[in-house]
Design a protein around this motif. Sequence first.
Motif: not given
Length: 247
Positions: A30-58
């Motif tokens: 459906s053209n939604i990228p997965a999280f891991r792998g070369p085209k994954g979201l977490w490859t483009k957006y580091p999860p510690e910045e974008y997907a942790t509650i600490e990163g969010f609050l920062e």
Amino acid sequence: MSDALEQAARVLHGATSIVAVTGAGISVESNIPAFRGPKGLWTKYPPEEYATIEGFLEDLAKVWRLWYELGDLLADSAPNPAHYALAQLEQAGKLDAIITQNVDNLHQAAGNQHVIEYHGNGKRMVCLECGAQQPIPEGPDRPLPPRCVCGGLIKPDVVMFGELIPQDALTESEHLAIQCDVMLVVGTSAEVYPAAQVPHTAKYAGAYIIEVNPEHTAFTSTITDAFLQGPAGHMLPALLAQAGVTR
Ligand code: OAD
């Protein structure tokens, strides 16, 4: 046809209680990228910045910018044949529930009634102060970050790393895993717990595990009984047709 597909179809045909566990892979077509792998979201957006509650609050604005972008992507996306196959399985009275790690709402859009949102829903946001839920706004001039009328901080209603899985999703998933006789595990890398525990629970309670994925995962050589190697949009419709659920 592969032996695995034939065997999985035979088991599915005779099953009375089927539960599906899905991950990002089911929405790749459906053209939604997965999280891991070369085209994954977490490859483009580091999860510690974008997907942790600490990163969010920062940096609320930075993380909200990504969620608005993802919201636009979700608004433009539609279910694919894999989502529709699971909706047909439910309509046929054979699928008890989908336990999904996805936050894209595509199972509901395909027509499934019983969807357990293990990691929340990316179309909703929730106030961290008063708990009010509302749709994530679409279109231009969205506030960055959004604020609740009560003054509280608002977070996308998704489970970030460092947060707990909603208790009712945990409890219901465990119950379903214990009582099902077949578990369909579709498009998940088996890397994130506790979601990856659910198929293990089903297996130890006696369920037959059918895994659909183009790649091997940690499940494949340990708990999987039938490995259907390929994209879900092809494999799930083929499985249902072979099992006599659809023509
Ligand atoms: P991953 O990105 O970790 O894994 C996606 C899986 O889908 C991989 O095993 C791929 O091989 C497979 N895949 C790719 N294309 C496919 C296709 N067309 N058909 C079927 N499978 C395909 O995604 P998840 O396992 O869902 O959590 O990730 C689990 C959690 O990690 C997510 O819910 C998210 C993330 O951090 C949170 O955000 C809390």
